[in-house]
Design an enzyme around this catalytic site. Structure first.
Site, PDB file in Angstrom:
ATOM      1  N   CYS A  52       0.814  -1.228   0.000  1.00 52.47           N
ATOM      2  CA  CYS A  52       0.000   0.000   0.000  1.00 52.47           C
ATOM      3  C   CYS A  52       0.841   1.269   0.000  1.00 52.47           C
ATOM      4  CB  CYS A  52      -0.947   0.001   1.187  1.00 52.47           C
ATOM      5  SG  CYS A  52      -2.122  -1.348   1.136  1.00 52.47           S
TER       6      CYS A  52
ATOM      7  N   HIS B 193      -3.406   7.429   1.926  1.00 54.13           N
ATOM      8  CA  HIS B 193      -3.757   6.085   1.460  1.00 54.13           C
ATOM      9  C   HIS B 193      -5.153   5.767   1.983  1.00 54.13           C
ATOM     10  CE1 HIS B 193      -3.909   1.924   0.626  1.00 54.13           C
ATOM     11  NE2 HIS B 193      -3.756   1.544   1.875  1.00 54.13           N
TER      12      HIS B 193
ATOM     13  N   ASN C 160      -9.930  -0.135  -0.610  1.00 53.51           N
ATOM     14  CA  ASN C 160      -8.470  -0.030  -0.520  1.00 53.51           C
ATOM     15  C   ASN C 160      -7.861  -0.612  -1.797  1.00 53.51           C
ATOM     16  OD1 ASN C 160      -5.760  -0.330   0.013  1.00 53.51           O
ATOM     17  ND2 ASN C 160      -6.026  -1.178   2.063  1.00 53.51           N
TER      18      ASN C 160
HETATM   19  O1  UT7 Z   1      -3.779  -0.803   3.581  1.00 59.52           O
HETATM   20  C1  UT7 Z   1      -2.919  -1.511   4.382  1.00 59.52           C
HETATM   21  C2  UT7 Z   1      -3.179  -1.276   5.786  1.00 59.52           C
HETATM   22  N1  UT7 Z   1      -4.420  -1.881   6.172  1.00 59.52           N
HETATM   23  C3  UT7 Z   1      -5.099  -1.319   7.106  1.00 59.52           C
HETATM   24  O2  UT7 Z   1      -4.703  -0.268   7.553  1.00 59.52           O
HETATM   25  C4  UT7 Z   1      -6.300  -2.006   7.664  1.00 59.52           C
HETATM   26  C5  UT7 Z   1      -6.318  -1.822   9.141  1.00 59.52           C
HETATM   27  N2  UT7 Z   1      -7.416  -2.487   9.851  1.00 59.52           N
HETATM   28  C6  UT7 Z   1      -8.710  -2.105   9.718  1.00 59.52           C
HETATM   29  O3  UT7 Z   1      -9.046  -1.275   8.891  1.00 59.52           O
HETATM   30  C7  UT7 Z   1      -9.705  -2.694  10.692  1.00 59.52           C
HETATM   31  O4  UT7 Z   1      -9.016  -3.370  11.704  1.00 59.52           O
HETATM   32  C8  UT7 Z   1     -10.721  -3.655  10.020  1.00 59.52           C
HETATM   33  C9  UT7 Z   1     -11.703  -2.868   9.192  1.00 59.52           C
HETATM   34  C10 UT7 Z   1      -9.990  -4.667   9.155  1.00 59.52           C
HETATM   35  C11 UT7 Z   1     -11.514  -4.405  11.088  1.00 59.52           C
HETATM   36  O5  UT7 Z   1     -12.181  -3.490  11.944  1.00 59.52           O
HETATM   37  P1  UT7 Z   1     -12.054  -3.643  13.543  1.00 59.52           P
HETATM   38  O6  UT7 Z   1     -12.914  -2.596  14.126  1.00 59.52           O
HETATM   39  O7  UT7 Z   1     -10.590  -3.616  13.873  1.00 59.52           O
HETATM   40  O8  UT7 Z   1     -12.708  -5.034  13.793  1.00 59.52           O
HETATM   41  P2  UT7 Z   1     -12.067  -6.362  14.424  1.00 59.52           P
HETATM   42  O9  UT7 Z   1     -11.059  -6.965  13.506  1.00 59.52           O
HETATM   43  O10 UT7 Z   1     -11.625  -6.058  15.826  1.00 59.52           O
HETATM   44  O11 UT7 Z   1     -13.328  -7.291  14.483  1.00 59.52           O
HETATM   45  C12 UT7 Z   1     -14.483  -6.950  15.259  1.00 59.52           C
HETATM   46  C13 UT7 Z   1     -15.550  -8.005  15.032  1.00 59.52           C
HETATM   47  C14 UT7 Z   1     -15.038  -9.418  15.183  1.00 59.52           C
HETATM   48  O12 UT7 Z   1     -16.047 -10.194  15.810  1.00 59.52           O
HETATM   49  P3  UT7 Z   1     -15.961 -10.530  17.390  1.00 59.52           P
HETATM   50  O13 UT7 Z   1     -14.671 -11.269  17.558  1.00 59.52           O
HETATM   51  O14 UT7 Z   1     -15.975  -9.187  18.076  1.00 59.52           O
HETATM   52  O15 UT7 Z   1     -17.185 -11.341  17.606  1.00 59.52           O
HETATM   53  C15 UT7 Z   1     -14.867  -9.901  13.759  1.00 59.52           C
HETATM   54  O16 UT7 Z   1     -15.025 -11.296  13.638  1.00 59.52           O
HETATM   55  O17 UT7 Z   1     -16.056  -7.911  13.709  1.00 59.52           O
HETATM   56  C16 UT7 Z   1     -16.024  -9.190  13.074  1.00 59.52           C
HETATM   57  N3  UT7 Z   1     -15.827  -9.010  11.654  1.00 59.52           N
HETATM   58  C17 UT7 Z   1     -16.848  -8.801  10.802  1.00 59.52           C
HETATM   59  N4  UT7 Z   1     -18.175  -8.748  10.997  1.00 59.52           N
HETATM   60  C18 UT7 Z   1     -18.947  -8.512   9.918  1.00 59.52           C
HETATM   61  C19 UT7 Z   1     -14.650  -8.972  10.956  1.00 59.52           C
HETATM   62  N5  UT7 Z   1     -14.905  -8.746   9.650  1.00 59.52           N
HETATM   63  C20 UT7 Z   1     -16.259  -8.644   9.538  1.00 59.52           C
HETATM   64  C21 UT7 Z   1     -17.111  -8.399   8.459  1.00 59.52           C
HETATM   65  N6  UT7 Z   1     -18.450  -8.331   8.701  1.00 59.52           N
HETATM   66  N7  UT7 Z   1     -16.670  -8.203   7.198  1.00 59.52           N
END
Ligand code: UT7
Length: 322
Positions: A113, A249, A279
């Site tokens: 990225c 980004h 992204n």
């Molecule tokens: O470009 C390169 C750099 N990349 C980035 O900068 C990405 C950085 N990370 C992010 O943008 C975020 O961490 C995400 C958008 C990927 C995830 O958001 P989050 O608020 O950090 O969520 P999380 O990973 O902590 O997950 C929260 C919950 C989990 O469920 P439990 O364990 O709380 O029951 C996940 O299983 O959300 C669940 N989850 C989803 N639910 C519905 C994860 N993906 C999904 C989904 N739909 N697509």
């Protein structure tokens, strides 16, 4: 003193659009979750016969047209991509041939990225030291090809596209500085754990997918981007209030908002395309720049801050007068 200046921008998005509603029919997710956690509404996906170089060619031609440059003017081509068309030749060499350019240096840069900022930093050094006078710098990805479409934690985040700039030698200030960093200690937080040299058969069978520990990446990204904007401002002895546009980004609206807060920039001074593009990895910054140039927001003489963070980890920034 010779600077490098952007004289043309171009962007291209594949025709096919994948909405959050489409994704909700493919994996256990919802439009609400994707909007709230990422800001993304839709993304573009390359068609079956469409490769990274095809997207790059559209973007490059648009940038050259805006700059008023023809093939024979270009004396350096750098393509930032994680999803090259072939093992070799590089996508930059394929693009060179497509554009009818012959003889100049052409190579790919791989910093995921952060790829476009890396490519811009390299091209800027070529131009400032007299190694090139008119460079084509492209970020292009078909990142959909390395997505596991059954993994909801990653498949909702990414999209395909390409952005390009023409970068020319100028006595007027253009790029003031670029800052490039990497730390391989974080390799496993965001990676495709397979490659040509380790898992050739899996790669050839299309079984090499992006994996991410999103939450951990998020925290490091926010902190790191906060540090790199400080580093960039300090290096140039420029106050954050002088920046006209932040062109970040586009990984997640919450990461973008955190950097804008750090710079005390209102969101109407931040170019945001993540809703529409998702992204697009190395393509996201040049695509966002092209959108804002073509809709008249970014104007000649504006001071722009670009920043990116990605797999590696890699991160980088550029401060420039458009
Ligand atoms: O470009 C390169 C750099 N990349 C980035 O900068 C990405 C950085 N990370 C992010 O943008 C975020 O961490 C995400 C958008 C990927 C995830 O958001 P989050 O608020 O950090 O969520 P999380 O990973 O902590 O997950 C929260 C919950 C989990 O469920 P439990 O364990 O709380 O029951 C996940 O299983 O959300 C669940 N989850 C989803 N639910 C519905 C994860 N993906 C999904 C989904 N739909 N697509």
């Amino acid at each position: 003193m010779t600077y490098s200046r952007i004289t043309g921008t171009g962007g291209y998005l594949p025709e096919k659009v994948l909405s959050n509603q489409d994704l909700a029919r493919m994996v256990d997710t919802s439009d609400e979750w994707i909007r709230e956690r990422t800001g993304i509404l839709k993304r573009h996906i390359a068609g079956p016969g469409e490769a990274t170089c095809d997207l790059a060619e559209h973007a490059a031609r648009a940038a050259m047209e805006m700059a008023g440059r023809k093939a024979s003017d270009i004396d350096l081509i750098i393509v930032a991509t994680t999803t090259a068309d072939r093992i070799f030749p590089s996508t930059a060499c394929l693009l060179q041939q497509r554009l009818g350019i012959h003889g100049c240096a052409a190579f790919d840069v791989q910093a995921v990225c952060t790829g476009f900022v890396y490519a811009l930093g390299v091209a800027d050094r070529f131009v400032r030291t007299g190694g090139a006078r008119c460079a084509l710098v492209v970020g292009a990805e078909t990142i959909s090809r390395i997505i596991d479409w059954t993994d909801r934690s990653t498949c909702v985040l990414f999209g395909d596209g390409a952005g390009a700039v023409v970068l020319e030698a100028s006595e007027e200030p253009g790029i003031l500085s670029t800052h490039l960093h990497a730390d391989g200690r974080f390799e496993t937080l965001l990676h495709v754990p397979k490659g040509i040299s380790t898992h050739y058969d899996d790669v050839m069978a299309g079984k090499a997918y992006l994996q991410m520990k999103g939450n951990e990446v998020f925290k490091v990204a926010v902190n790191t981007l906060g540090r790199i904007v400080d580093e960039t401002l300090e290096y140039n002895d420029i106050d954050k209030a002088q920046i006209d546009w932040l062109i970040p980004h586009q990984a997640n609206i919450r990461i973008i908002q955190a950097t804008a807060r750090k710079l005390k920039m209102p969101m109407d001074r931040v170019v945001v395309t993540v809703e529409e593009h998702g992204n697009t990895s190395a393509a996201s910054i040049p695509l966002a720049l092209d959108v804002a140039v073509r809709d008249g927001r970014v104007r000649p003489g504006d001071l722009l801050m670009m920043e990116a963070f990605g797999g590696g980890f890699t991160w980088g920034s550029a401060l420039l007068y458009y």
